[in-house]
Design a protein around this motif. Structure first.
Motif, PDB file in Angstrom:
ATOM      1  N   GLY A 452       0.339 -10.170  -2.614  1.00  0.00           N
ATOM      2  CA  GLY A 452       0.665  -9.759  -4.074  1.00  0.00           C
ATOM      3  C   GLY A 452       1.616  -8.850  -4.077  1.00  0.00           C
ATOM      4  O   GLY A 452       2.382  -8.707  -3.061  1.00  0.00           O
ATOM      5  N   SER A 453       1.772  -8.274  -4.994  1.00  0.00           N
ATOM      6  CA  SER A 453       2.810  -7.224  -5.134  1.00  0.00           C
ATOM      7  C   SER A 453       2.337  -5.876  -6.137  1.00  0.00           C
ATOM      8  O   SER A 453       1.605  -6.030  -6.900  1.00  0.00           O
ATOM      9  CB  SER A 453       4.149  -7.719  -5.665  1.00  0.00           C
ATOM     10  OG  SER A 453       4.182  -8.183  -6.860  1.00  0.00           O
ATOM     11  N   ALA A 454       2.972  -4.769  -6.098  1.00  0.00           N
ATOM     12  CA  ALA A 454       2.519  -3.512  -6.872  1.00  0.00           C
ATOM     13  C   ALA A 454       3.805  -2.589  -6.816  1.00  0.00           C
ATOM     14  O   ALA A 454       4.458  -2.391  -5.739  1.00  0.00           O
ATOM     15  CB  ALA A 454       1.348  -2.847  -6.321  1.00  0.00           C
ATOM     16  N   PRO A 455       3.857  -1.831  -7.781  1.00  0.00           N
ATOM     17  CA  PRO A 455       5.100  -0.728  -7.794  1.00  0.00           C
ATOM     18  C   PRO A 455       4.481   0.477  -7.059  1.00  0.00           C
ATOM     19  O   PRO A 455       3.290   0.513  -6.887  1.00  0.00           O
ATOM     20  CB  PRO A 455       5.163  -0.565  -9.371  1.00  0.00           C
ATOM     21  CG  PRO A 455       3.644  -0.809  -9.944  1.00  0.00           C
ATOM     22  CD  PRO A 455       3.228  -1.911  -9.057  1.00  0.00           C
ATOM     23  N   PRO A 456       5.533   1.317  -6.398  1.00  0.00           N
ATOM     24  CA  PRO A 456       5.139   2.264  -5.541  1.00  0.00           C
ATOM     25  C   PRO A 456       4.611   3.647  -6.403  1.00  0.00           C
ATOM     26  O   PRO A 456       4.984   3.472  -7.633  1.00  0.00           O
ATOM     27  CB  PRO A 456       6.374   2.467  -5.024  1.00  0.00           C
ATOM     28  CG  PRO A 456       7.520   2.116  -5.784  1.00  0.00           C
ATOM     29  CD  PRO A 456       6.888   0.865  -6.477  1.00  0.00           C
ATOM     30  N   ALA A 457       3.758   4.340  -5.659  1.00  0.00           N
ATOM     31  CA  ALA A 457       3.203   5.478  -6.323  1.00  0.00           C
ATOM     32  C   ALA A 457       4.174   6.727  -6.345  1.00  0.00           C
ATOM     33  O   ALA A 457       4.316   7.628  -7.046  1.00  0.00           O
ATOM     34  CB  ALA A 457       1.938   5.773  -5.735  1.00  0.00           C
ATOM     35  N   ASN A 458       5.025   6.715  -5.163  1.00  0.00           N
ATOM     36  CA  ASN A 458       5.894   7.685  -4.749  1.00  0.00           C
ATOM     37  C   ASN A 458       7.290   7.195  -4.249  1.00  0.00           C
ATOM     38  O   ASN A 458       7.111   6.355  -3.229  1.00  0.00           O
ATOM     39  CB  ASN A 458       5.011   8.843  -3.975  1.00  0.00           C
ATOM     40  CG  ASN A 458       5.904  10.181  -3.951  1.00  0.00           C
ATOM     41  OD1 ASN A 458       5.470  10.837  -3.273  1.00  0.00           O
ATOM     42  ND2 ASN A 458       6.678  10.394  -4.732  1.00  0.00           N
ATOM     43  N   VAL A 459       8.304   7.956  -4.688  1.00  0.00           N
ATOM     44  CA  VAL A 459       9.469   7.409  -3.727  1.00  0.00           C
ATOM     45  C   VAL A 459      10.233   8.754  -3.331  1.00  0.00           C
ATOM     46  O   VAL A 459      10.278   9.757  -4.394  1.00  0.00           O
ATOM     47  CB  VAL A 459      10.477   6.748  -4.855  1.00  0.00           C
ATOM     48  CG1 VAL A 459      11.952   6.540  -4.337  1.00  0.00           C
ATOM     49  CG2 VAL A 459       9.800   5.330  -5.292  1.00  0.00           C
ATOM     50  N   LEU A 460      10.508   8.729  -2.051  1.00  0.00           N
ATOM     51  CA  LEU A 460      11.305   9.722  -1.487  1.00  0.00           C
ATOM     52  C   LEU A 460      12.914   9.438  -1.246  1.00  0.00           C
ATOM     53  O   LEU A 460      12.921   8.444  -0.534  1.00  0.00           O
ATOM     54  CB  LEU A 460      10.772  10.544  -0.505  1.00  0.00           C
ATOM     55  CG  LEU A 460       9.404  11.284  -0.562  1.00  0.00           C
ATOM     56  CD1 LEU A 460       8.910  11.720   0.930  1.00  0.00           C
ATOM     57  CD2 LEU A 460       9.568  12.499  -1.512  1.00  0.00           C
TER      58      LEU A 460
END
Length: 551
Positions: A452-460
């Motif tokens: 499946g797929s999911a949005p990230p919780a944190n982006v650096l």
């Protein structure tokens, strides 16, 4: 053993030997006996005065100053007694002026010991020992009333007051000295071993001699002119003075109480019950004195109740201290766990940095470097997605171009390149600092897998710089927030990455210059060969012209 201690022991032994010779061989020499008797307390004062000169610790010095005052009181009592008996020829009564100063010595000495123990923060124990002494005094006073004071009322010509005083003051002295011994035995951690032994022996023999003296005085068998008791008293005093040379600073942390003899603790615990049992047993033996034993038992019971109340307060204090110590241990344990975790984190951080550093060996182009870096570091940092942007061009043409990626799914997200200041990648390059996105929009990017797929919780978004110049920008996305340790790892590896990028760019520039130089050299060589060919043709034409001229 230091020379001063040797000399003091020798002086004490020599004094006792001379005094014993006088008592047993020349007792008729009263003046010599008086002088020898006075020398003992005076020698004790000299011992303590010498010891005070070398003492540095304030509490220890105060303790011995109080002891010195007590011994000086004994010295005054000895002077009065010798003056009245040997010079005036007056028999000293059982409780005279000399005895007043002797008993002041006992009182002041006990104050010194109580001070020493109390100052070490054993307040409740000191008070408890004081009541133990009062309990012993009550038992002794009751027994002396029944067996000595009552019979003397009918057989003595002295007043009732004189008889009561004569028997009461020795009981008080015995009670105080008994309390001193208890304090010594319950406070071993606060005294050096030699000092403890010498003082305990001295006080014990002082009690024995005092008991025998009271017995002889009551039954009028005491000979004040010729007696060996003075040797014992003075020897006890000298032992106390001698112990001052062994008064060294002991460890401020009390030793475990379990190191003391167990039977002593049992005796101290059972003292109230034992005292009541003694009076009850004696009352059964001598029923005609039941009223005296009842009064003594009532007083004893009152003291025991107070003692038990003090014990309860002491137990509460100990429970509170135990609770405080438990809390301190818990805090210490947490601190140790934090130190352990910090050490483990540092070890993990150094290991990962070393792994990344070894990766750079043998890499000579940016494409390979970028792809290896993203594969290695993305997993280390716990990220699931990553893009590597490298700076290309100069001036107006400068852009950050995507060079490598990790788990890149070719979604139409953003641009393949960014100008300086354009988007978050370009802004990160301008500001030269890490940008963190904690609340990522759902349509920003999705991390996909086979399930499946999911949005990230944190982006650096992390700049890669060397010598103040941003050479690349790394964007990482994770399904969970990056920890402080992971961010610290990224900062560390970015520094090394910037150095390696700078090194590869430098090598590439050198290689480019070498290629250009090689091409220029080849071109020059070709031009030289062409020039040489032209020269050869000119030479041939010149030879032909010269041949035609001769013809």
């Amino acid at each position: 053993m230091v020379p001063l201690q040797k000399y003091s022991i020798t002086s004490m032994v020599l004094y006792i030997f001379i005094y014993a010779i006088w008592v047993f061989l020349w007792p008729e020499m009263k003046l010599a006996g008086a002088i020898i008797g006075i020398i003992g307390p005076f020698l004790t004062l000299i011992f303590i005065a010498i010891s005070l000169q070398r003492m540095k610790e304030k509490e220890e010095k105060t303790f011995w100053i109080i002891v010195f005052i007590g011994c000086f009181s004994y010295f005054i009592g000895e002077l009065i007694w010798r003056y009245r008996v040997f010079y005036l020829g007056i028999d000293e009564p059982l409780f005279g002026w000399g005895d007043l100063f002797y008993n002041l010595f006992v009182l002041i000495y006990s104050v010194a010991v109580f001070y020493k123990v109390y100052i070490q923060r054993k307040e409740y124990s000191t008070i408890q020992v004081f009541f133990d002494s009062l309990i012993m005094m009550t038992v002794l006073t009751t027994i002396s009333w029944v067996y000595f004071l009552g019979p003397l009322f009918s057989n003595t010509t002295n007043s009732t007051f004189d008889v009561v005083i004569s028997l009461s003051y020795p009981v008080a002295v015995f009670g105080i000295l008994f309390g001193v011994i208890l304090l010594f035995l319950t406070s071993m951690a606060f005294f050096s071993p030699v000092l403890l032994i010498l003082n305990t022996i001295g006080i014990t023999f002082y009690i024995i001699a005092e008991t025998y003296y009271v017995y002889q005085s009551i039954y009028h068998t005491y000979n004040g002119h010729f007696t060996s008791l003075t040797i014992v008293w003075n020897s006890c005093l000298l032992l106390i003075g001698l112990s001052s040379f062994f008064s060294t600073k002991v460890n401020s942390i009390p030793r475990k109480e379990t190191n003391l003899p167990k039977f002593f603790y049992i005796g101290q615990t059972t003292l109230p019950l034992l005292s009541l049992s003694i009076l009850f047993f004696l009352a059964l033996i001598k029923k005609e004195a039941i009223l005296s034993y009842f009064i003594g038992g009532a007083a004893l019971l009152f003291l025991i109740v107070i003692r038990q109340v003090i014990t309860i307060f002491e137990n509460k204090t100990l429970v509170r201290k135990l609770k405080d110590r438990t809390e301190e241990l818990e805090v210490t344990q947490l601190e140790l766990m934090e130190l352990k975790n910090a050490a483990e984190e540092q070890s993990w951080l150094k290991t990962k940095i070393a792994e990344v550093a070894t990766m750079y060996s043998g890499i000579s182009n940016l494409d390979t470097l970028a792809q290896l870096f993203m594969t290695k570091v993305t997993l280390m940092a716990g990220a699931s997605y990553g893009v590597f942007y490298i700076k290309k061009g100069k001036g107006n043409t400068e852009r950050f171009q995507k060079l490598a990626a990790y788990a890149y799914n070719h979604q139409a997200v953003g641009e393949e390149s960014f100008r300086l200041g354009e988007g978050l990648v370009g802004q990160c390059a301008v500001e030269n600092r890490i940008l963190s996105l904690d609340q990522v929009p759902r349509d920003y990017i999705e991390i996909t897998s086979g399930l499946g797929s999911a949005p990230p919780a944190n982006v650096l978004i992390i700049p890669v710089e060397c010598e103040g110049e941003v050479l690349a920008v790394i964007e990482l996305a994770s399904l969970q927030s990056f920890s402080d340790l992971e961010e610290k790892l990224l900062k560390e590896v970015m520094e090394n990455l910037g150095i390696n990028i700078k090194s590869i760019l430098g090598n590439m520039q050198v290689e480019k210059l070498l290629q250009e130089s090689q091409a220029l050299t080849e071109e020059l060589q070709s031009q030289a060969e062409e020039l040489q060919s032209q020269q050869e043709e000119l030479r041939i034409m010149n030879d032909r012209l010269m041949l035609g001229k001769h013809c």
